[in-house]
Design a protein around this motif. Structure first.
Motif, PDB file in Angstrom:
ATOM      1  N   GLY A 133       0.796  -1.234   0.000  1.00 40.77           N
ATOM      2  CA  GLY A 133       0.000   0.000   0.000  1.00 40.77           C
ATOM      3  C   GLY A 133       0.823   1.277   0.000  1.00 40.77           C
ATOM      4  N   GLY A 134       2.132   1.160   0.153  1.00 38.53           N
ATOM      5  CA  GLY A 134       2.986   2.348   0.109  1.00 38.53           C
ATOM      6  C   GLY A 134       2.829   3.204   1.355  1.00 38.53           C
ATOM      7  N   ALA A 135       3.663   4.238   1.430  1.00 37.74           N
ATOM      8  CA  ALA A 135       3.544   5.181   2.546  1.00 37.74           C
ATOM      9  C   ALA A 135       2.173   5.849   2.500  1.00 37.74           C
ATOM     10  CB  ALA A 135       4.663   6.215   2.467  1.00 37.74           C
ATOM     11  N   THR A 136       1.634   5.973   1.302  1.00 34.84           N
ATOM     12  CA  THR A 136       0.323   6.628   1.157  1.00 34.84           C
ATOM     13  C   THR A 136      -0.762   5.880   1.925  1.00 34.84           C
ATOM     14  OG1 THR A 136       1.014   7.417  -1.004  1.00 34.84           O
ATOM     15  CG2 THR A 136      -1.348   7.471  -0.547  1.00 34.84           C
TER      16      THR A 136
ATOM     17  N   PHE B  59      -0.736   6.876   5.508  1.00 35.66           N
ATOM     18  CA  PHE B  59      -1.327   8.177   5.865  1.00 35.66           C
ATOM     19  C   PHE B  59      -2.706   7.976   6.506  1.00 35.66           C
ATOM     20  CE2 PHE B  59       0.902  10.530   2.069  1.00 35.66           C
ATOM     21  CZ  PHE B  59       2.107  10.441   2.730  1.00 35.66           C
TER      22      PHE B  59
ATOM     23  N   TRP C 108       4.730  16.179   1.001  1.00 33.45           N
ATOM     24  CA  TRP C 108       4.344  14.895   1.603  1.00 33.45           C
ATOM     25  C   TRP C 108       3.652  15.098   2.938  1.00 33.45           C
ATOM     26  CZ3 TRP C 108       3.436  11.340  -1.596  1.00 33.45           C
ATOM     27  CH2 TRP C 108       4.161  11.265  -2.774  1.00 33.45           C
TER      28      TRP C 108
ATOM     29  N   CYS D 288       7.229  14.644   8.660  1.00 27.20           N
ATOM     30  CA  CYS D 288       7.862  13.960   7.529  1.00 27.20           C
ATOM     31  C   CYS D 288       9.342  14.296   7.677  1.00 27.20           C
ATOM     32  CB  CYS D 288       7.300  14.483   6.208  1.00 27.20           C
ATOM     33  SG  CYS D 288       8.118  13.759   4.782  1.00 27.20           S
TER      34      CYS D 288
ATOM     35  N   ASN E 178      12.017  13.696   6.123  1.00 27.48           N
ATOM     36  CA  ASN E 178      12.752  14.149   4.939  1.00 27.48           C
ATOM     37  C   ASN E 178      11.748  14.346   3.805  1.00 27.48           C
ATOM     38  OD1 ASN E 178      15.440  14.508   3.466  1.00 27.48           O
ATOM     39  ND2 ASN E 178      14.425  12.984   2.176  1.00 27.48           N
TER      40      ASN E 178
ATOM     41  N   THR F 115      10.910  14.609   0.306  1.00 31.83           N
ATOM     42  CA  THR F 115      11.565  14.120  -0.908  1.00 31.83           C
ATOM     43  C   THR F 115      11.556  15.148  -2.044  1.00 31.83           C
ATOM     44  OG1 THR F 115      10.517  12.060  -0.234  1.00 31.83           O
ATOM     45  CG2 THR F 115      11.689  12.035  -2.326  1.00 31.83           C
TER      46      THR F 115
ATOM     47  N   ASP G  70       7.079   9.908   8.975  1.00 24.88           N
ATOM     48  CA  ASP G  70       7.178   9.366   7.620  1.00 24.88           C
ATOM     49  C   ASP G  70       8.659   9.468   7.249  1.00 24.88           C
ATOM     50  OD1 ASP G  70       7.252   8.895   4.919  1.00 24.88           O
ATOM     51  OD2 ASP G  70       5.774  10.422   4.379  1.00 24.88           O
TER      52      ASP G  70
ATOM     53  N   SER H 264      10.010   7.788   4.616  1.00 25.49           N
ATOM     54  CA  SER H 264      10.095   7.085   3.322  1.00 25.49           C
ATOM     55  C   SER H 264      11.407   7.317   2.596  1.00 25.49           C
ATOM     56  CB  SER H 264       8.945   7.522   2.411  1.00 25.49           C
ATOM     57  OG  SER H 264       7.728   7.073   2.934  1.00 25.49           O
ATOM     58  N   SER H 265      11.863   8.574   2.593  1.00 27.04           N
ATOM     59  CA  SER H 265      13.036   8.845   1.762  1.00 27.04           C
ATOM     60  C   SER H 265      14.321   8.962   2.576  1.00 27.04           C
ATOM     61  CB  SER H 265      12.806  10.099   0.916  1.00 27.04           C
ATOM     62  OG  SER H 265      12.278  11.143   1.687  1.00 27.04           O
TER      63      SER H 265
ATOM     64  N   GLY I  74       7.863   3.830   2.645  1.00 28.19           N
ATOM     65  CA  GLY I  74       7.804   3.057   1.411  1.00 28.19           C
ATOM     66  C   GLY I  74       9.221   2.586   1.102  1.00 28.19           C
TER      67      GLY I  74
ATOM     68  N   GLN J 179      10.885   2.042  -1.736  1.00 34.79           N
ATOM     69  CA  GLN J 179      11.546   2.236  -3.039  1.00 34.79           C
ATOM     70  C   GLN J 179      12.622   3.324  -3.117  1.00 34.79           C
ATOM     71  OE1 GLN J 179       8.339   2.606  -2.282  1.00 34.79           O
ATOM     72  NE2 GLN J 179       7.427   4.417  -3.185  1.00 34.79           N
ATOM     73  N   LYS J 180      13.209   3.676  -1.958  1.00 36.36           N
ATOM     74  CA  LYS J 180      14.342   4.612  -1.984  1.00 36.36           C
ATOM     75  C   LYS J 180      15.599   3.914  -1.436  1.00 36.36           C
ATOM     76  CE  LYS J 180      10.713   7.766  -1.655  1.00 36.36           C
ATOM     77  NZ  LYS J 180      10.390   8.137  -3.010  1.00 36.36           N
TER      78      LYS J 180
HETATM   79  N1  PMP Z   1       6.164  10.114   1.811  1.00 38.07           N
HETATM   80  C1  PMP Z   1       7.319  10.480   1.233  1.00 38.07           C
HETATM   81  C2  PMP Z   1       8.291  11.296   2.021  1.00 38.07           C
HETATM   82  C3  PMP Z   1       7.599  10.096  -0.079  1.00 38.07           C
HETATM   83  O1  PMP Z   1       8.746  10.444  -0.654  1.00 38.07           O
HETATM   84  C4  PMP Z   1       6.655   9.305  -0.782  1.00 38.07           C
HETATM   85  C5  PMP Z   1       6.912   8.815  -2.182  1.00 38.07           C
HETATM   86  N2  PMP Z   1       7.780   9.494  -2.950  1.00 38.07           N
HETATM   87  C6  PMP Z   1       5.464   8.978  -0.146  1.00 38.07           C
HETATM   88  C7  PMP Z   1       5.259   9.379   1.160  1.00 38.07           C
HETATM   89  C8  PMP Z   1       4.426   8.157  -0.837  1.00 38.07           C
HETATM   90  O2  PMP Z   1       4.895   6.886  -0.953  1.00 38.07           O
HETATM   91  P1  PMP Z   1       4.191   5.743  -1.807  1.00 38.07           P
HETATM   92  O3  PMP Z   1       4.286   6.157  -3.228  1.00 38.07           O
HETATM   93  O4  PMP Z   1       4.996   4.550  -1.452  1.00 38.07           O
HETATM   94  O5  PMP Z   1       2.781   5.660  -1.335  1.00 38.07           O
END
Ligand code: PMP
Length: 359
Positions: free
Chosen positions: A74-77, A80, A102, A148, A150, A152, A171, A173-174, A192, A194-195
């Motif tokens: 589901g990603g960081a989103t 939320f 973010w 947040c 960092n 991004t 958060d 994520s990055s 998330g 993917q970084k």
């Molecule tokens: N928070 C931050 C700081 C991000 O950089 C991102 C994605 N670039 C997200 C949340 C959202 O992440 P996702 O696409 O994995 O839902």
């Protein structure tokens, strides 16, 4: 084969030794006769991959037994909205420090589930800094403060974390795994993958166990922290291949000396890039020097009419994904753990040469 220097904000560059190992193990993982992506998540082979990854992540970040570590989708989103559902009732509030795109997205999503209370924001200075802690409005009765750590897109980063009477949610994520943090400063961290962690499709949640008893009845089971913890993050089919790849990244990181070692490299990469930008009349950083991110380095060409030429010529010499986010323009070099110092030096050389040609 020609690999480029990839400055993508995410999905982002992964360490070549990790990709090599995944390649070597692709067709026949550990004499199982199949690739990891073909095997049951309930198989003993995969369960071993999964628990090793968790143990290594715990060791890298010194995560105690009082925290769950979850490997979700589901990603960081998704987080939320997942954390408000897990942590608070609809009439409660969560405090937010708004430092960029973010933060704003997290606030908008939280508002669907409870009151999102903005206690500080740097919007008036174009999200170029972290608001001074003394100016945060701490009057609300919220138990939680969300940051947040960092941003991004904007490239602003908390250099120190606030010490509050409230429980901190971040958060990350990055930036997770790019520098040492004290897990005990936080009630909840999510990211998330993917970084710095692995491929997209995986989301890491690190949450203090005592916070996980209040999930609302309507919380989807896949986002219920305690239910997922009790199921070993396998309440349904987890993102098995991303989990495996993240495990390879953790082993690589341990092999190069862990988070402390990579943090030194990251600081040096960022320092050399910011120093060059600072020293030049041709490039400019939009971020207050106190809060410049070590992971995402946005910069501008003072003459914007040269932006297209910069990107085209960079691409030509194998420096890719340097275009800034469409909402802010300019350039952005994302220099996560998987981006080598050589990549940064190649970028610096190119920038110097471009300035000499057009400046
Ligand atoms: N928070 C931050 C700081 C991000 O950089 C991102 C994605 N670039 C997200 C949340 C959202 O992440 P996702 O696409 O994995 O839902």
């Amino acid at each position: 084969m020609q690999r480029v220097y990839n400055f993508s904000a995410g999905p982002a560059a992964l360490p070549p030794p990790v990709l090599e190992r995944a390649k070597a193990e692709m067709l026949d993982y550990g004499s199982s006769g199949m690739s990891v992506m073909e095997m049951s998540h309930r198989s003993s082979v995969f369960l071993e991959i999964a628990s090793r990854a968790e143990a290594n992540l715990r060791s890298l970040l010194k995560i105690g037994e009082d925290y769950y570590v979850l490997f979700l989708q589901g990603g960081a989103t998704a987080q939320f909205s997942a954390f408000p559902m897990n942590l608070v009732s609809p009439e409660d509030s969560i405090d937010y420090v708004s430092t960029g795109s973010w933060s704003q997205k997290a606030i908008a999503e939280c508002s669907k589930y409870c009151h999102a209370n903005v206690i500080a924001s740097s919007i008036e200075t174009g999200f170029d800094r972290i608001p001074e802690e003394d100016d945060w409005n701490m009057d609300s009765d919220s138990q939680f403060v969300h940051i947040c750590s960092n941003e991004t897109i904007g490239g602003v980063q908390f250099k120190e974390f606030p010490s509050l009477d409230k429980t901190l949610i971040a958060d990350m994520s990055s930036e997770l795994l790019s520098r040492q943090i004290n897990i005990n400063d936080f009630g909840l961290i999510y990211a998330g993958a993917q970084k710095n962690i692995g491929p997209a499709g995986l989301t890491i949640v690190i949450v203090r166990k005592d916070l996980c008893s209040k999930a609302r009845p309507e919380t989807p089971a896949v986002f219920d922290y305690r239910a997922q913890a009790e199921a070993g993050s396998m309440l349904n089919t987890p993102p098995t291949y991303s989990w495996y790849l993240a495990g390879l990244v953790f082993e690589w990181l341990l092999g190069i000396g862990g988070v402390d070692a990579v943090e030194k490299v990251n600081n040096e990469k960022a320092r050399s890039l910011y120093d060059a930008i600072q020293a030049s009349d041709f490039y400019d950083s939009p971020v207050d020097p106190l809060y410049r991110s070590t992971m995402n380095v946005p910069f501008k060409l003072k003459d914007e009419s040269l932006d297209d030429a910069f990107l085209k010529e960079a691409e030509h010499v194998g420096l890719t994904n340097l275009k800034g986010h469409r909402s802010v323009g300019g350039m952005r070099a994302s220099i996560y753990n998987g981006v080598s110092p050589e990549a940064v030096y190649a970028l610096l050389d190119f920038m110097k040469g471009f300035e000499a040609k057009y400046g």
